[in-house]
Write a protein that holds these residues in place. Sequence first.
Motif, PDB file in Angstrom:
ATOM      1  N   PHE A  43     -10.490   1.128   6.687  1.00 40.56           N
ATOM      2  CA  PHE A  43     -10.521   2.229   7.650  1.00 40.56           C
ATOM      3  C   PHE A  43      -9.381   2.072   8.664  1.00 40.56           C
ATOM      4  N   ALA A  44      -9.264   0.866   9.211  1.00 42.25           N
ATOM      5  CA  ALA A  44      -8.227   0.630  10.226  1.00 42.25           C
ATOM      6  C   ALA A  44      -6.827   0.844   9.664  1.00 42.25           C
ATOM      7  N   ASP A  45      -6.671   0.602   8.382  1.00 42.55           N
ATOM      8  CA  ASP A  45      -5.353   0.775   7.752  1.00 42.55           C
ATOM      9  C   ASP A  45      -5.034   2.237   7.458  1.00 42.55           C
ATOM     10  N   GLU A 354       4.815   4.710   5.518  1.00 40.53           N
ATOM     11  CA  GLU A 354       4.863   3.249   5.529  1.00 40.53           C
ATOM     12  C   GLU A 354       4.906   2.663   6.949  1.00 40.53           C
ATOM     13  N   THR A 355       5.451   3.454   7.889  1.00 41.24           N
ATOM     14  CA  THR A 355       5.603   2.935   9.252  1.00 41.24           C
ATOM     15  C   THR A 355       4.319   3.070  10.079  1.00 41.24           C
ATOM     16  N   ILE A 356       3.300   3.696   9.488  1.00 41.55           N
ATOM     17  CA  ILE A 356       2.003   3.754  10.195  1.00 41.55           C
ATOM     18  C   ILE A 356       0.844   3.157   9.379  1.00 41.55           C
ATOM     19  N   TYR A 357       0.725   3.502   8.085  1.00 45.04           N
ATOM     20  CA  TYR A 357      -0.394   2.978   7.281  1.00 45.04           C
ATOM     21  C   TYR A 357      -0.356   1.448   7.283  1.00 45.04           C
ATOM     22  N   GLY A 358      -1.502   0.869   7.447  1.00 47.67           N
ATOM     23  CA  GLY A 358      -1.578  -0.593   7.364  1.00 47.67           C
ATOM     24  C   GLY A 358      -0.920  -1.311   8.522  1.00 47.67           C
ATOM     25  N   THR A 359      -0.569  -0.572   9.573  1.00 52.95           N
ATOM     26  CA  THR A 359       0.045  -1.232  10.730  1.00 52.95           C
ATOM     27  C   THR A 359      -1.009  -1.518  11.796  1.00 52.95           C
ATOM     28  N   THR A 360      -0.608  -2.327  12.751  1.00 47.90           N
ATOM     29  CA  THR A 360      -1.419  -2.538  13.955  1.00 47.90           C
ATOM     30  C   THR A 360      -0.605  -1.999  15.123  1.00 47.90           C
ATOM     31  N   ALA A 361      -1.219  -1.990  16.306  1.00 45.67           N
ATOM     32  CA  ALA A 361      -0.482  -1.558  17.494  1.00 45.67           C
ATOM     33  C   ALA A 361       0.777  -2.403  17.609  1.00 45.67           C
ATOM     34  N   GLY A 362       1.861  -1.801  18.072  1.00 47.59           N
ATOM     35  CA  GLY A 362       3.114  -2.533  18.200  1.00 47.59           C
ATOM     36  C   GLY A 362       3.097  -3.476  19.399  1.00 47.59           C
ATOM     37  N   ASP A 363       4.186  -4.233  19.551  1.00 46.40           N
ATOM     38  CA  ASP A 363       4.244  -5.251  20.607  1.00 46.40           C
ATOM     39  C   ASP A 363       4.377  -4.638  21.997  1.00 46.40           C
ATOM     40  N   ILE A 364       4.936  -3.423  22.038  1.00 47.35           N
ATOM     41  CA  ILE A 364       5.203  -2.798  23.341  1.00 47.35           C
ATOM     42  C   ILE A 364       4.231  -1.627  23.534  1.00 47.35           C
ATOM     43  N   GLY A 370       8.611   6.570  23.591  1.00 48.98           N
ATOM     44  CA  GLY A 370       7.892   6.529  22.320  1.00 48.98           C
ATOM     45  C   GLY A 370       6.962   5.335  22.209  1.00 48.98           C
ATOM     46  N   VAL A 371       6.703   4.933  20.959  1.00 46.06           N
ATOM     47  CA  VAL A 371       5.722   3.869  20.713  1.00 46.06           C
ATOM     48  C   VAL A 371       6.218   2.904  19.637  1.00 46.06           C
ATOM     49  N   THR A 372       5.470   1.819  19.425  1.00 45.42           N
ATOM     50  CA  THR A 372       5.813   0.870  18.361  1.00 45.42           C
ATOM     51  C   THR A 372       4.594   0.571  17.484  1.00 45.42           C
ATOM     52  N   THR A 373       4.858   0.253  16.224  1.00 48.26           N
ATOM     53  CA  THR A 373       3.798  -0.177  15.305  1.00 48.26           C
ATOM     54  C   THR A 373       4.296  -1.433  14.595  1.00 48.26           C
ATOM     55  N   ARG A 374       3.352  -2.268  14.167  1.00 47.38           N
ATOM     56  CA  ARG A 374       3.785  -3.513  13.513  1.00 47.38           C
ATOM     57  C   ARG A 374       3.083  -3.722  12.175  1.00 47.38           C
ATOM     58  N   LYS A 375       3.869  -4.251  11.209  1.00 43.48           N
ATOM     59  CA  LYS A 375       3.319  -4.670   9.908  1.00 43.48           C
ATOM     60  C   LYS A 375       3.991  -5.983   9.558  1.00 43.48           C
ATOM     61  N   GLY A 376       3.268  -7.073   9.609  1.00 40.41           N
ATOM     62  CA  GLY A 376       3.852  -8.385   9.327  1.00 40.41           C
ATOM     63  C   GLY A 376       5.015  -8.670  10.258  1.00 40.41           C
ATOM     64  N   ASN A 377       6.163  -9.010   9.681  1.00 41.28           N
ATOM     65  CA  ASN A 377       7.311  -9.316  10.547  1.00 41.28           C
ATOM     66  C   ASN A 377       8.198  -8.085  10.783  1.00 41.28           C
TER      67      ASN A 377
END
Length: 440
Positions: A43-45, A354-364, A370-377
């Motif tokens: 769900f979160a992904d 790809e830049t949103i699915y399976g990501t978590t909130a970004g570092d900033i 705008g905003v950031t999202t993170r997936k692994g490195n």
Amino acid sequence: MKTPKRLFLATALMASLIGGKATAQATASYVPAEENLKARQEFADSKLGIFIHWGIYSMFAQGEWYMTNANIDNKEYAKAASAFYPIRFNAREWVSAIKDAGARYICFTSRHHDGFSMWDTEQSAYNIVDATPFGRDVIKELADECHRQGIKLHFYYSHIDWTREDYPHGRTGRGTGKDPKKADWPSYYAFMNRQLTELLTNYGEVGAIWFDGVWDHDQDTVPFDWQLEEQYALIHRLQPACLVGNNHHQTPVEGEDIQIFERDLPGENKAGLSGQAISRLPLETCQTMNGMWGYKIIDQNYKSPETLIRYLVSTSGKGANLLLNIGPQPNGELPAAALDRLKAIGEWTTRYGETIYGTTAGDIAAQEWGVTTRKGNRLFVHIFDLDAKELFLPLTCKVKKALVYDTKQPLKVKRGNGGTTLFFDEIPSGVDYIVELETK
Ligand code: GLC
């Protein structure tokens, strides 16, 4: 169709759960099953779901609150059912359009506050099969189609009922002609649990039950006991992976698997319904495409595709999902304006999903730009609005590489002043100018 087997199943299951007192099993603290934890992650992904508010209220074309807003007697209102014939309803077309938008799940109003059930329930004749000339179980058709196309189906389920006498009314639905003396909570609670049992027994895998209406009793002098824990336990007993969410506008309580925000991103409270603390559960924000949930003919104030795409990305930037609503017309079609937006979102998710699915909130945290999202490195920098050729990112991690996502062109970066600065040849423009960073 009434089948003794279904009835027996429902009765047997309920016998262990209701009757005023909670059973030991229902009150024990909730430990989510393995498959539930897996479902939470999935769900979160998934980041995008489509909410559908559809019922006989679509015929009045004034939104789903019309009965109570206009103080309509529930028996007069119910007459609309005898004319409900959504000739253009086509589950395959709905699900295809929604899937093409990149949505990973659909949340459908099985029964809204007006009390009308959109499936072949045995618990009340006030349902789409028994009370309308249409006579088709739209939930069955939707469920079959969702399973066929591999998209999850969630059910919205109202705790409020503006029609049933046994529902002890709270602060809404006071002008719908019910006799408050006939309120009978044990009867209504048992009714709801039998209905939930049907939804979780007869329609295959259910991704989530999405409750709404607990706030109806938030002005009671004596706190109202909704007996939620036992109800949640019933759901998890029937389908352990089924996620329970409740739009009660509070921090989640025992037994809930996701946290819901209405019309606001987690942590924001522009609409006045939020402000609750953010839990560690998967998060979801529900939002309208125009201003209303149910079909409202006068409300053509649709948000632009750009606004919606940025809202989706911003929701991901908070680590949450967007549950974006559509109110189908009384003829069963999704409004053209909604289809246009689904199409635009689909074009975006196909290219940039790809830049949103399976990501978590970004570092900033969200910024003006705008905003950031993170997936692994990989850290994705989503730029909506920047008036400069450089952008300072207050990052603690080291940036190894920076690429313009669209062209894969490398960008010049400089480390210093407690972060990293990106340098562009041109001022970034477009709906969402994405930079991909490889970080260490
Ligand atoms: C509110 C409204 C309801 C709607 C829901 C969706 O709770 O009462 O009509 O279904 O929001 O988030």
